[in-house]
Design a protein around this motif. Sequence first.
Motif: not given
Length: 123
Positions: A3-8, A65-72
């Motif tokens: 999880f590298y990126s977050r958005k408000w 809310d703060i969301v976070e995006m995870g990639m693999e």
Amino acid sequence: MRFYSRKWIRPADLNSHGSLFGGQLLQWIDEEAAIFAMCQLNNNPNIVTKYISEINFTASARTGDIVEMGMEVVAFGRTSITLSCEVRNKVTKEKIITIDRIVFVSLDANGRPSPHGCTEERD
């Protein structure tokens, strides 16, 4: 899953029901996945999104809310890379969306699929 990126979540990101607009979230995911894929492919900027599998919305997000995006990385092909994605609420860890497969293809200068030479995930 990394999880590298977050958005408000802001009011401009909402739909008419007051929850996060799915199209906005998909735009963020496509951008974040492309950046992640480029980094995996030796910073190769010559990639395009070829395929996105079933998108499963399991929860929503609201203003503040703060969301976070995870990639693999799921797999490396000769000219492609396949990723999976999960977006979750940063505070509650509740999953908002999952995507099993996002495929990117490396292109040559003429816009044709081109071998990228990568076979393992990078940090």
